[in-house]
Design a protein around this motif. Structure first.
Motif, PDB file in Angstrom:
ATOM      1  N   LYS A  81       0.827  -1.313  -0.045  1.00 30.84           N
ATOM      2  CA  LYS A  81      -0.174   0.118   0.048  1.00 30.84           C
ATOM      3  C   LYS A  81       0.925   1.354   0.075  1.00 30.84           C
ATOM      4  CE  LYS A  81      -4.270   1.707   2.491  1.00 30.84           C
ATOM      5  NZ  LYS A  81      -4.791   1.278   3.645  1.00 30.84           N
ATOM      6  N   GLY A  82       0.620   2.006  -0.876  1.00 28.64           N
ATOM      7  CA  GLY A  82       1.242   3.340  -0.944  1.00 28.64           C
ATOM      8  C   GLY A  82       1.135   4.567  -1.700  1.00 28.64           C
ATOM      9  N   PHE A  83       1.734   5.434  -1.965  1.00 32.59           N
ATOM     10  CA  PHE A  83       1.575   6.527  -2.607  1.00 32.59           C
ATOM     11  C   PHE A  83       2.795   6.999  -3.538  1.00 32.59           C
ATOM     12  CE2 PHE A  83       1.948  11.430  -3.035  1.00 32.59           C
ATOM     13  CZ  PHE A  83       0.442  11.707  -3.437  1.00 32.59           C
ATOM     14  N   ALA A  84       2.724   7.403  -4.815  1.00 31.57           N
ATOM     15  CA  ALA A  84       3.833   8.052  -5.522  1.00 31.57           C
ATOM     16  C   ALA A  84       3.123   9.450  -6.400  1.00 31.57           C
ATOM     17  CB  ALA A  84       3.807   6.821  -6.624  1.00 31.57           C
ATOM     18  N   SER A  85       4.165  10.112  -6.478  1.00 32.24           N
ATOM     19  CA  SER A  85       3.667  11.197  -7.262  1.00 32.24           C
ATOM     20  C   SER A  85       4.838  11.895  -7.962  1.00 32.24           C
ATOM     21  CB  SER A  85       3.400  12.382  -6.094  1.00 32.24           C
ATOM     22  OG  SER A  85       4.274  13.014  -5.550  1.00 32.24           O
ATOM     23  N   SER A  90      -0.407  12.231  -9.213  1.00 29.05           N
ATOM     24  CA  SER A  90      -0.515  11.679  -7.778  1.00 29.05           C
ATOM     25  C   SER A  90      -1.110  10.368  -7.717  1.00 29.05           C
ATOM     26  CB  SER A  90      -0.679  12.702  -6.739  1.00 29.05           C
ATOM     27  OG  SER A  90      -1.996  13.174  -6.902  1.00 29.05           O
ATOM     28  N   ILE A  91      -0.780   9.367  -6.908  1.00 26.88           N
ATOM     29  CA  ILE A  91      -1.605   8.345  -7.244  1.00 26.88           C
ATOM     30  C   ILE A  91      -1.483   7.321  -6.007  1.00 26.88           C
ATOM     31  CG2 ILE A  91       0.164   6.855  -8.290  1.00 26.88           C
ATOM     32  CD1 ILE A  91      -2.252   5.189  -9.872  1.00 26.88           C
ATOM     33  N   GLY A  92      -2.338   6.996  -5.253  1.00 23.18           N
ATOM     34  CA  GLY A  92      -2.551   6.173  -4.055  1.00 23.18           C
ATOM     35  C   GLY A  92      -2.869   4.709  -4.650  1.00 23.18           C
ATOM     36  N   GLN A 106      -5.076  -7.996  -7.268  1.00 22.08           N
ATOM     37  CA  GLN A 106      -6.140  -6.964  -6.881  1.00 22.08           C
ATOM     38  C   GLN A 106      -5.272  -5.680  -6.814  1.00 22.08           C
ATOM     39  OE1 GLN A 106      -9.079  -7.969  -4.106  1.00 22.08           O
ATOM     40  NE2 GLN A 106      -9.205  -5.507  -3.638  1.00 22.08           N
ATOM     41  N   PHE A 107      -5.775  -4.779  -7.658  1.00 22.99           N
ATOM     42  CA  PHE A 107      -5.251  -3.258  -7.422  1.00 22.99           C
ATOM     43  C   PHE A 107      -6.268  -2.165  -7.163  1.00 22.99           C
ATOM     44  CE2 PHE A 107      -3.548   0.474 -10.108  1.00 22.99           C
ATOM     45  CZ  PHE A 107      -2.632   0.547  -9.296  1.00 22.99           C
ATOM     46  N   ASN A 108      -6.388  -1.440  -6.077  1.00 22.23           N
ATOM     47  CA  ASN A 108      -7.178  -0.335  -5.869  1.00 22.23           C
ATOM     48  C   ASN A 108      -6.167   0.856  -6.014  1.00 22.23           C
ATOM     49  OD1 ASN A 108      -9.027  -2.454  -4.975  1.00 22.23           O
ATOM     50  ND2 ASN A 108      -8.224  -2.681  -3.049  1.00 22.23           N
ATOM     51  N   TYR A 109      -6.794   1.719  -6.512  1.00 15.50           N
ATOM     52  CA  TYR A 109      -6.164   3.063  -6.806  1.00 15.50           C
ATOM     53  C   TYR A 109      -7.126   4.403  -6.580  1.00 15.50           C
ATOM     54  CZ  TYR A 109      -8.513   3.152 -11.401  1.00 15.50           C
ATOM     55  OH  TYR A 109      -9.254   3.155 -12.005  1.00 15.50           O
ATOM     56  N   ALA A 110      -6.392   5.225  -6.555  1.00 19.93           N
ATOM     57  CA  ALA A 110      -7.239   6.664  -6.756  1.00 19.93           C
ATOM     58  C   ALA A 110      -6.055   7.535  -7.090  1.00 19.93           C
ATOM     59  CB  ALA A 110      -7.471   7.165  -5.312  1.00 19.93           C
ATOM     60  N   GLY A 111      -6.218   8.379  -8.297  1.00 17.43           N
ATOM     61  CA  GLY A 111      -5.292   9.286  -8.754  1.00 17.43           C
ATOM     62  C   GLY A 111      -5.913  10.457  -9.284  1.00 17.43           C
ATOM     63  N   ASN A 112      -4.720  11.478  -9.520  1.00 22.95           N
ATOM     64  CA  ASN A 112      -5.131  12.593 -10.085  1.00 22.95           C
ATOM     65  C   ASN A 112      -4.074  13.289 -11.075  1.00 22.95           C
ATOM     66  OD1 ASN A 112      -6.352  15.208 -10.786  1.00 22.95           O
ATOM     67  ND2 ASN A 112      -5.594  16.190  -9.026  1.00 22.95           N
ATOM     68  N   ALA A 121      -9.155  12.578 -12.982  1.00 24.13           N
ATOM     69  CA  ALA A 121      -8.956  11.842 -11.772  1.00 24.13           C
ATOM     70  C   ALA A 121      -9.774  10.509 -12.177  1.00 24.13           C
ATOM     71  CB  ALA A 121      -9.584  12.595 -10.400  1.00 24.13           C
ATOM     72  N   GLY A 122      -9.137   9.625 -11.328  1.00 21.58           N
ATOM     73  CA  GLY A 122     -10.032   8.126 -11.321  1.00 21.58           C
ATOM     74  C   GLY A 122      -9.777   7.417  -9.988  1.00 21.58           C
ATOM     75  N   ASN A 123     -10.578   6.693  -9.950  1.00 19.37           N
ATOM     76  CA  ASN A 123     -10.184   5.470  -8.483  1.00 19.37           C
ATOM     77  C   ASN A 123     -10.921   4.450  -9.050  1.00 19.37           C
ATOM     78  OD1 ASN A 123     -13.136   5.667  -7.472  1.00 19.37           O
ATOM     79  ND2 ASN A 123     -12.696   7.899  -6.994  1.00 19.37           N
ATOM     80  N   GLY A 124     -10.629   3.187  -8.251  1.00 20.88           N
ATOM     81  CA  GLY A 124     -11.075   1.982  -8.596  1.00 20.88           C
ATOM     82  C   GLY A 124     -10.463   0.631  -8.100  1.00 20.88           C
ATOM     83  N   GLU A 125     -10.829  -0.195  -8.722  1.00 19.13           N
ATOM     84  CA  GLU A 125     -10.364  -1.456  -8.373  1.00 19.13           C
ATOM     85  C   GLU A 125     -10.360  -2.554  -9.601  1.00 19.13           C
ATOM     86  OE1 GLU A 125     -12.145  -5.334  -5.764  1.00 19.13           O
ATOM     87  OE2 GLU A 125     -12.120  -3.274  -4.825  1.00 19.13           O
ATOM     88  N   LEU A 126      -9.333  -2.997  -9.884  1.00 18.16           N
ATOM     89  CA  LEU A 126      -9.128  -4.222 -11.019  1.00 18.16           C
ATOM     90  C   LEU A 126      -8.333  -4.944 -10.681  1.00 18.16           C
ATOM     91  CD1 LEU A 126      -6.420  -3.074 -12.781  1.00 18.16           C
ATOM     92  CD2 LEU A 126      -8.018  -1.014 -12.936  1.00 18.16           C
TER      93      LEU A 126
END
Length: 162
Positions: A81-85, A90-92, A106-112, A121-126
């Motif tokens: 679990k982390g954050f990069a920018s 920026s994406i968690g 499984q990849f959960n994300y939220a980014g801008n 921006a987007g967020n989701g699970e795939l």
């Protein structure tokens, strides 16, 4: 007395100067040396360009997107679990292995992603299949000069890039 103090100061200065090369060259490590505990790399590509054809799958990235996009690489473990920018992106994220599969996660994300022409921006699970690119999110704006695209895609790879 002053002569003795001058000699001591000179010797201390010489000792200090002799240590500078060993201080400057103390660590010759490369960025890859820090991957030991995180055997995978999350690669995030982003660009003010079109990533896929409108009628294609999110994993069918255009070669032009792969050539023109910027790349952000983050070392990750199979459960992370982390954050990069960067200055524009920026994406968690959260990554979990899928039971019974060695290459699916499984990849959960939220980014801008912010560009000179706006932001998306987007967020989701795939499900990420190791080595396969997936277009996460983006936008398309029509204006007088044509279509303006921006897109973000990810893949999970080995440190060597595959």
């Amino acid at each position: 007395m002053q002569r003795i103090a001058t000699q001591i100061t000179l010797r201390v200065n010489l000792l200090f100067l002799s240590l500078i090369p060993s201080i400057a060259l103390a660590d010759n490590s490369a960025p890859e040396d820090y991957l030991a505990n995180k055997p995978l790399v999350l690669e995030v590509r982003y660009c003010e360009c079109q990533a896929t054809q409108s009628d294609s799958l999110p994993s069918d990235l255009l070669p032009s997107f792969l050539e023109e996009s910027r790349l952000l690489r983050v070392s990750v473990s199979s459960k992370d679990k982390g954050f990069a920018s960067s200055s524009e992106l920026s994406i968690g994220y959260e990554l979990k292995p899928i039971m019974g599969s060695s290459d699916q996660f499984q990849f959960n994300y939220a980014g801008n992603y912010t560009t000179s022409n706006g932001s998306s921006a987007g967020n989701g699970e795939l499900v990420l299949v190791q080595g396969q690119w997936v277009n996460l999110f983006g936008s398309k704006h029509e204006n007088k000069t044509g279509s303006q695209h921006n897109n973000v895609a990810v893949r999970l790879a080995n440190p060597g890039g595959s």
